[in-house]
Design a protein around this motif. Structure first.
Motif, PDB file in Angstrom:
ATOM      1  N   VAL A   1       0.826  -1.200   0.000  1.00 29.08           N
ATOM      2  CA  VAL A   1       0.000   0.000   0.000  1.00 29.08           C
ATOM      3  C   VAL A   1       0.864   1.255   0.000  1.00 29.08           C
ATOM      4  O   VAL A   1       2.077   1.192   0.206  1.00 29.08           O
ATOM      5  CB  VAL A   1      -0.936   0.024   1.232  1.00 29.08           C
ATOM      6  CG1 VAL A   1      -1.907  -1.137   1.202  1.00 29.08           C
ATOM      7  CG2 VAL A   1      -0.137   0.017   2.534  1.00 29.08           C
ATOM      8  N   ALA A   2       0.186   2.382  -0.200  1.00 31.58           N
ATOM      9  CA  ALA A   2       0.796   3.697  -0.056  1.00 31.58           C
ATOM     10  C   ALA A   2      -0.269   4.616   0.527  1.00 31.58           C
ATOM     11  O   ALA A   2      -1.464   4.335   0.428  1.00 31.58           O
ATOM     12  CB  ALA A   2       1.279   4.216  -1.400  1.00 31.58           C
ATOM     13  N   HIS A   3       0.147   5.701   1.137  1.00 31.25           N
ATOM     14  CA  HIS A   3      -0.776   6.654   1.735  1.00 31.25           C
ATOM     15  C   HIS A   3      -1.390   7.501   0.625  1.00 31.25           C
ATOM     16  O   HIS A   3      -0.706   7.888  -0.318  1.00 31.25           O
ATOM     17  CB  HIS A   3      -0.033   7.538   2.729  1.00 31.25           C
ATOM     18  CG  HIS A   3      -0.928   8.273   3.664  1.00 31.25           C
ATOM     19  ND1 HIS A   3      -1.516   9.466   3.325  1.00 31.25           N
ATOM     20  CD2 HIS A   3      -1.362   7.978   4.910  1.00 31.25           C
ATOM     21  CE1 HIS A   3      -2.269   9.881   4.325  1.00 31.25           C
ATOM     22  NE2 HIS A   3      -2.187   8.989   5.309  1.00 31.25           N
ATOM     23  N   THR A   4      -2.679   7.796   0.743  1.00 27.18           N
ATOM     24  CA  THR A   4      -3.353   8.577  -0.293  1.00 27.18           C
ATOM     25  C   THR A   4      -2.997  10.052  -0.249  1.00 27.18           C
ATOM     26  O   THR A   4      -3.075  10.726  -1.270  1.00 27.18           O
ATOM     27  CB  THR A   4      -4.891   8.453  -0.180  1.00 27.18           C
ATOM     28  OG1 THR A   4      -5.294   8.899   1.114  1.00 27.18           O
ATOM     29  CG2 THR A   4      -5.351   7.041  -0.413  1.00 27.18           C
ATOM     30  N   GLY A   5      -2.607  10.572   0.914  1.00 26.51           N
ATOM     31  CA  GLY A   5      -2.411  12.006   1.043  1.00 26.51           C
ATOM     32  C   GLY A   5      -0.976  12.488   1.046  1.00 26.51           C
ATOM     33  O   GLY A   5      -0.721  13.665   0.852  1.00 26.51           O
ATOM     34  N   THR A   6      -0.024  11.608   1.265  1.00 27.51           N
ATOM     35  CA  THR A   6       1.372  12.039   1.361  1.00 27.51           C
ATOM     36  C   THR A   6       2.301  10.908   0.946  1.00 27.51           C
ATOM     37  O   THR A   6       1.959   9.744   1.090  1.00 27.51           O
ATOM     38  CB  THR A   6       1.719  12.484   2.798  1.00 27.51           C
ATOM     39  OG1 THR A   6       3.092  12.886   2.828  1.00 27.51           O
ATOM     40  CG2 THR A   6       1.509  11.371   3.800  1.00 27.51           C
ATOM     41  N   ASP A   7       3.462  11.266   0.438  1.00 25.78           N
ATOM     42  CA  ASP A   7       4.458  10.242   0.127  1.00 25.78           C
ATOM     43  C   ASP A   7       5.579  10.249   1.158  1.00 25.78           C
ATOM     44  O   ASP A   7       6.588   9.589   1.000  1.00 25.78           O
ATOM     45  CB  ASP A   7       5.002  10.402  -1.286  1.00 25.78           C
ATOM     46  CG  ASP A   7       5.732  11.719  -1.512  1.00 25.78           C
ATOM     47  OD1 ASP A   7       5.822  12.536  -0.564  1.00 25.78           O
ATOM     48  OD2 ASP A   7       6.213  11.944  -2.619  1.00 25.78           O
ATOM     49  N   VAL A   8       5.392  10.995   2.247  1.00 23.91           N
ATOM     50  CA  VAL A   8       6.412  11.081   3.296  1.00 23.91           C
ATOM     51  C   VAL A   8       6.699   9.704   3.888  1.00 23.91           C
ATOM     52  O   VAL A   8       7.827   9.385   4.220  1.00 23.91           O
ATOM     53  CB  VAL A   8       5.953  12.065   4.401  1.00 23.91           C
ATOM     54  CG1 VAL A   8       6.875  11.995   5.604  1.00 23.91           C
ATOM     55  CG2 VAL A   8       5.907  13.469   3.851  1.00 23.91           C
ATOM     56  N   TYR A   9       5.645   8.880   4.006  1.00 27.26           N
ATOM     57  CA  TYR A   9       5.815   7.556   4.593  1.00 27.26           C
ATOM     58  C   TYR A   9       6.584   6.608   3.688  1.00 27.26           C
ATOM     59  O   TYR A   9       7.172   5.657   4.143  1.00 27.26           O
ATOM     60  CB  TYR A   9       4.447   6.921   4.866  1.00 27.26           C
ATOM     61  CG  TYR A   9       3.571   7.682   5.815  1.00 27.26           C
ATOM     62  CD1 TYR A   9       3.930   7.835   7.150  1.00 27.26           C
ATOM     63  CD2 TYR A   9       2.375   8.235   5.394  1.00 27.26           C
ATOM     64  CE1 TYR A   9       3.111   8.524   8.034  1.00 27.26           C
ATOM     65  CE2 TYR A   9       1.550   8.923   6.267  1.00 27.26           C
ATOM     66  CZ  TYR A   9       1.928   9.068   7.585  1.00 27.26           C
ATOM     67  OH  TYR A   9       1.120   9.742   8.453  1.00 27.26           O
ATOM     68  N   GLY A  10       6.549   6.843   2.400  1.00 23.07           N
ATOM     69  CA  GLY A  10       7.051   5.869   1.445  1.00 23.07           C
ATOM     70  C   GLY A  10       6.020   4.750   1.325  1.00 23.07           C
ATOM     71  O   GLY A  10       5.042   4.722   2.060  1.00 23.07           O
ATOM     72  N   PRO A  11       6.203   3.829   0.412  1.00 25.43           N
ATOM     73  CA  PRO A  11       5.272   2.713   0.288  1.00 25.43           C
ATOM     74  C   PRO A  11       5.443   1.755   1.457  1.00 25.43           C
ATOM     75  O   PRO A  11       6.431   1.826   2.180  1.00 25.43           O
ATOM     76  CB  PRO A  11       5.666   2.069  -1.044  1.00 25.43           C
ATOM     77  CG  PRO A  11       7.099   2.430  -1.224  1.00 25.43           C
ATOM     78  CD  PRO A  11       7.273   3.774  -0.577  1.00 25.43           C
ATOM     79  N   GLY A  12       4.478   0.852   1.644  1.00 24.11           N
ATOM     80  CA  GLY A  12       4.560  -0.073   2.760  1.00 24.11           C
ATOM     81  C   GLY A  12       3.806  -1.360   2.531  1.00 24.11           C
ATOM     82  O   GLY A  12       3.252  -1.600   1.454  1.00 24.11           O
ATOM     83  N   LYS A  13       3.785  -2.194   3.568  1.00 21.75           N
ATOM     84  CA  LYS A  13       3.138  -3.499   3.540  1.00 21.75           C
ATOM     85  C   LYS A  13       2.282  -3.635   4.794  1.00 21.75           C
ATOM     86  O   LYS A  13       2.747  -3.343   5.901  1.00 21.75           O
ATOM     87  CB  LYS A  13       4.196  -4.597   3.506  1.00 21.75           C
ATOM     88  CG  LYS A  13       3.630  -5.999   3.402  1.00 21.75           C
ATOM     89  CD  LYS A  13       4.764  -7.012   3.305  1.00 21.75           C
ATOM     90  CE  LYS A  13       4.220  -8.423   3.168  1.00 21.75           C
ATOM     91  NZ  LYS A  13       5.313  -9.398   3.089  1.00 21.75           N
ATOM     92  N   VAL A  14       1.022  -4.066   4.622  1.00 24.45           N
ATOM     93  CA  VAL A  14       0.123  -4.228   5.753  1.00 24.45           C
ATOM     94  C   VAL A  14       0.602  -5.403   6.612  1.00 24.45           C
ATOM     95  O   VAL A  14       0.778  -6.514   6.111  1.00 24.45           O
ATOM     96  CB  VAL A  14      -1.332  -4.466   5.277  1.00 24.45           C
ATOM     97  CG1 VAL A  14      -2.246  -4.741   6.468  1.00 24.45           C
ATOM     98  CG2 VAL A  14      -1.840  -3.270   4.472  1.00 24.45           C
TER      99      VAL A  14
END
Length: 73
Positions: A10-23
């Protein structure tokens, strides 16, 4: 099975600060996500499916961490 189940990239809908990730966890409408930079609990509505490029970034990051530190990331 709900949106963005365990193991989904997944990725955050509002920002790319988090980077992509995995649930890595689910609790109702919340998802625990191992982002590249940290772990966060995020509402399902604030996540989107990762693009193939983003998924590749997370897979590579996880592979490097497993090689360096062992274990299951």
């Amino acid at each position: 099975m709900g949106a963005h189940a365990m193991g989904a990239f997944v990725a955050h809908t509002g920002t790319d600060v988090y980077g992509p990730g995995k649930v890595i966890g689910t609790d109702g409408d919340w998802r625990r996500v191992r982002f590249v930079h940290f772990v966060a609990t995020v509402a399902v509505g604030d996540l989107r499916t990762a693009s193939p490029q983003e998924e590749g970034e997370v897979r590579e990051w996880l592979r490097e961490k497993a090689v360096r530190h062992g274990g299951s990331w």
